[in-house]
Design an enzyme around this catalytic site. Structure first.
Site, mmCIF file in Angstrom:
data_model
loop_
_atom_site.group_PDB
_atom_site.id
_atom_site.type_symbol
_atom_site.label_atom_id
_atom_site.label_comp_id
_atom_site.label_asym_id
_atom_site.label_seq_id
_atom_site.Cartn_x
_atom_site.Cartn_y
_atom_site.Cartn_z
ATOM 1 C CG ASP A 221 -2.308 0.598 0.849
ATOM 2 O OD1 ASP A 221 -2.340 1.805 0.532
ATOM 3 O OD2 ASP A 221 -3.322 -0.116 0.852
ATOM 4 C CG HIS B 248 -4.436 2.251 -1.996
ATOM 5 N ND1 HIS B 248 -4.395 2.852 -0.757
ATOM 6 C CD2 HIS B 248 -5.728 2.351 -2.411
ATOM 7 C CE1 HIS B 248 -5.608 3.295 -0.432
ATOM 8 N NE2 HIS B 248 -6.439 3.014 -1.424
ATOM 9 C CG ASP C 280 -8.233 -0.150 -3.208
ATOM 10 O OD1 ASP C 280 -7.287 -0.675 -3.831
ATOM 11 O OD2 ASP C 280 -8.119 0.270 -2.048
ATOM 12 C CD GLU C 281 -10.013 4.014 -1.136
ATOM 13 O OE1 GLU C 281 -10.955 4.302 -0.390
ATOM 14 O OE2 GLU C 281 -8.887 3.706 -0.724
ATOM 15 C CD1 TRP D 296 -14.160 -1.989 -2.636
ATOM 16 C CD2 TRP D 296 -14.396 -0.643 -0.858
ATOM 17 N NE1 TRP D 296 -13.616 -0.773 -2.959
ATOM 18 C CE2 TRP D 296 -13.736 0.074 -1.884
ATOM 19 C CE3 TRP D 296 -14.635 -0.004 0.358
ATOM 20 C CZ2 TRP D 296 -13.334 1.406 -1.727
ATOM 21 C CZ3 TRP D 296 -14.236 1.314 0.516
ATOM 22 C CH2 TRP D 296 -13.594 2.002 -0.527
HETATM 23 C C1 TNX Z 1 -10.795 1.724 1.829
HETATM 24 S S1 TNX Z 1 -11.577 -1.027 0.943
HETATM 25 C C2 TNX Z 1 -9.711 1.040 1.307
HETATM 26 C C3 TNX Z 1 -8.536 0.765 2.148
HETATM 27 C C4 TNX Z 1 -8.703 1.333 3.527
HETATM 28 C C5 TNX Z 1 -10.124 1.095 4.015
HETATM 29 C C6 TNX Z 1 -10.363 1.522 5.425
HETATM 30 C C7 TNX Z 1 -10.537 -0.668 -0.095
HETATM 31 C C8 TNX Z 1 -10.511 -1.539 -1.246
HETATM 32 N N1 TNX Z 1 -9.732 0.408 0.092
HETATM 33 O O1 TNX Z 1 -7.383 1.276 1.543
HETATM 34 O O2 TNX Z 1 -7.782 0.704 4.378
HETATM 35 O O3 TNX Z 1 -11.014 1.792 3.169
HETATM 36 O O4 TNX Z 1 -11.620 1.115 5.903
#
Ligand code: TNX
Length: 505
Positions: free
Chosen positions: A170, A241, A304-305, A371
Site C-alpha cells: 500500500d 495505493h 481501489d481508490e 466493498w
Molecule cells: C478503503 S476497501 C480502502 C482501504 C482502507 C479502508 C479503510 C478498499 C478496497 N480500500 O485502503 O484501508 O477503506 O476502511
C-alpha cells in the site's frame, strides 16, 4: 455447540472416549493435522493404524457428489469415529469439528491433565453454503509479525474460513520481497512516521515503522495454511495505493524527477503508477514472483481508490487513452488491469479486483470484490462477473463495533455483531471480512476488532444467511441460539489467547 452450525446434526446418548490406544486411519496429511491439533493438549499419541475399525478415528475420501469440494459426514458412536468426504478438504473440516466436539481445553497449547477426552455420539452432515469464506488482513499499513499470521491462520481454520486475503502492499509500506526489485522492500518497506490518533487530526507519531516478509517465510506460511485447508490470496494493490513502490522506484511514477517518501498518513495517495510499457513489464515481473510464492488460483491486483489526476496531466497517458479509443483517461485503469489479467492467465491464475473496476472496464472474467455497499454486489452480478461480497456495511471489521466512547480508536463505525450475523450476501461466490490495519497496530487490537464479528461472518459463509424479520433484523430466537454457541466458541478463543471484544448482548 458447533460454530459454524452444521447443516445437520443429531445428538444421541453416549460417547467415545479417546485414550492412549486410539488410532487414526486417514490420508497422511489429514492424520498429521489431527495429531497437530489434538495431541498437544490431550497428550495422546493418536498413531496412524493400518485399517479402520473399533477404537479408531477413520477419515476417508469417498466419492460423494452431495458433499461437494468441502463437505463431510461424521459419525461418532461408542465404537469410534468415522468421517467421509469427497476430498481431503472436507476431512480437514471434519477434524476441526472433532476438535470442537471435545472439551474446550483441547485448544490449550500444552498438556491439560484430568480432562476426560470424550466425543459425544453424533451424526453430522455438513456442507458449506458458499465456496469463498475469506478474511482480509492488511499487513501493509502495519507489518504484523509472522507469529501473528500463523495464529491468524489457525483461528481462521477453527471457523472453517478457507481463504486468507493478504493485503501486502500500500502507500505506507511494501511487504513482499521481490528479488528483481529489491528496493521495493529495502526502501518501500519502511516509513518515517505514522499518524498519531485519528488521521483527520493530522498529528504524527514521529516513530519510524517498517518490515517485510522474505519469500521463503511466506512459502512456509502458505504450506502451514494449506495443511489447515486455508488458501492464501496475495494482493498487490495496483496502480493506486502504490506510493511505497514509487518511493522505491521513481520511474514507476508519473514524474520520474520527483522523490516521494513512503506514505506517513492514512487515506488515498494521489500518486499512482504510470502506464508506460516499462512499468507494465516491471509489474509483470513482480507478479511472476508473486505466483511463484502463492500457488492459490487467484491473485488480487487491487484497483481501489485510484485518482486519475496524474494521468490526466501526463501527455503519454492522455495519448495512450486516445490511441486506445477510450472515452475517459480513467478507463485506462480497466485497459491496464486487463493486461495484468492476461499475464496472470498465462500463469493459469484468475485475477481478483476491487469493485472500482466495474466503473472503468473490469477485465473479462475478473472476480470482483464488492466493498462499496451491497449495490456493488448487484452491479458485479449484472456485469456477469463472479463476486465476493465484502461490503463495508457488513464486513468492515476495522470499524468500531459500537459508539461507546470507551471503544478503541477506529477508522469509522459502527458495525455491530448482530448486523454482521444478519448479512444476506445473495447469490455470490462467497463472503469476506476486512481488517484494514490503519488503526490496528498491535496483535491485541487485531483480535479485538476481528472477533467475535468474524465468527458471525464465518457462520453466514458456511451455514448460510439466517432468516431475518420484516425490518431486516435477526429474530430474537435465532439470535439467542447463535449467542449460546458463540459463548462456547469464545471459550475456545480464550484457550488460544485471542483477545476478542466481549459481545454487548
Ligand atoms: C478503503 S476497501 C480502502 C482501504 C482502507 C479502508 C479503510 C478498499 C478496497 N480500500 O485502503 O484501508 O477503506 O476502511
Amino acid at each position: 455447540m458447533l460454530l459454524p452450525r452444521p447443516t445437520r446434526l443429531i445428538r444421541e446418548a453416549g460417547h467415545f472416549a479417546l485414550d492412549a490406544t486410539t488410532g487414526v486411519f486417514a490420508p497422511a496429511g489429514v492424520a498429521d493435522l489431527l495429531r497437530e491439533l489434538l495431541s498437544p493438549a490431550t497428550g495422546l499419541p493418536l498413531p496412524t493404524v493400518g485399517a479402520p475399525g473399533d477404537g479408531v478415528i477413520s477419515l476417508l475420501v469417498r466419492d460423494d457428489p452431495a458433499l461437494g469440494a468441502e463437505g463431510y459426514r461424521l459419525r461418532v458412536d461408542r465404537s469410534g469415529v468415522r468421517a467421509v468426504a469427497a476430498a481431503e478438504a472436507g476431512l480437514r473440516w471434519a477434524v476441526q469439528t472433532l476438535r470442537q466436539l471435545l472439551p474446550d481445553q483441547v485448544y490449550a497449547a500444552g498438556p491439560v491433565r484430568g480432562v476426560p477426552w470424550r466425543l459425544p455420539t453424533v451424526e453430522i452432515v455438513d456442507v458449506p453454503a458458499y465456496p469463498w469464506r475469506g478474511s482480509l488482513l492488511d499487513v501493509a499499513r502495519w507489518c504484523h509479525p509472522l507469529p501473528l499470521l500463523y495464529r491468524y491462520v489457525d483461528v481462521l481454520a477453527m471457523h472453517k474460513l478457507n481463504t486468507l486475503h493478504l493485503h501486502l502492499t500500500d502507500d505506507q509500506g511494501w511487504r513482499f520481497e521481490v528479488r528483481r526489485y529489491p528496493r521495493l522492500t529495502e526502501v518501500g518497506g519502511f516509513r518515517a512516521a505514522s499518524p498519531a490518533g485519528h488521521a483527520r487530526d493530522g498529528r504524527s507519531d514521529g516513530v519510524p515503522h517498517g518490515g517485510w516478509y522474505r519469500q521463503a517465510q511466506l512459502r512456509d506460511l502458505v504450506a502451514y495454511a494449506a495443511r489447515r485447508g486455508v488458501r492464501i490470496m496475495p494482493e498487490i494493490d495496483l496502480p493506486g495505493h502504490a506510493q511505497a513502490a514509487i518511493a522505491a522506484y521513481p520511474e514507476f511514477g508519473n514524474d520520474p524527477t520527483r522523490r516521494l517518501a513512503v506514505g506517513t498518513t492514512w487515506g488515498i495517495s494521489t500518486h499512482v503508477l504510470n502506464l508506460e510499457p516499462a512499468t507494465l513489464a516491471a509489474v509483470h515481473h513482480i507478479l511472476d514472483e508473486v505466483v511463484e510464492v502463492f500457488p492459490f488460483g487467484y491473485v488480487h491486483v487491487g484497483g481501489d481508490e485510484v485518482p486519475t489526476a496524474e494521468w490526466a496531466a501526463n501527455p503519454a497517458a492522455v495519448a495512450r487513452a486516445t490511441e486506445l479509443g477510450l472515452p475517459r483517461v480513467a478507463d485506462l485503469q480497466g485497459w491496464w488491469t486487463g493486461r495484468l489479467a492476461e499475464h496472470l492467465a498465462g500463469h493459469g491464475r484468475r485475477t481478483a479486483v476491487w469493485d472500482e473496476l466495474l466503473d472503468r472496464g473490469a477485465p473479462a472474467g475478473a472476480t470482483v470484490f464488492a466493498w462499496r455497499g451491497t449495490d456493488r454486489i448487484d452491479l458485479a452480478r449484472a456485469a456477469g462477473l463472479p463476486v465476493v461480497a465484502a461490503p463495508y456495511s457488513h464486513t468492515y471489521f476495522d470499524w468500531a463495533e459500537s459508539d461507546d466512547p470507551a471503544e478503541p480508536l477506529a477508522i469509522a463505525g459502527v458495525l455491530p455483531l448482530r448486523t454482521v450475523y444478519g448479512f444476506q450476501p445473495g447469490d455470490v461466490l462467497g463472503v469476506q471480512g476486512q481488517l484494514w490495519s490503519e488503526y490496528l497496530p498491535t496483535e491485541q487490537r487485531v483480535w479485538w476488532r476481528a472477533f467475535p464479528r468474524l465468527a458471525a461472518l464465518a457462520e453466514v459463509g458456511w451455514s448460510g444467511p439466517v432468516p431475518t424479520d420484516d425490518t431486516g433484523a435477526v429474530p430474537s430466537g435465532v439470535w439467542a441460539e447463535f449467542r449460546g454457541r458463540l459463548t462456547g466458541q469464545l471459550r475456545r478463543l480464550d484457550r488460544v489467547g485471542v483477545s476478542y471484544r466481549p459481545p454487548d448482548d
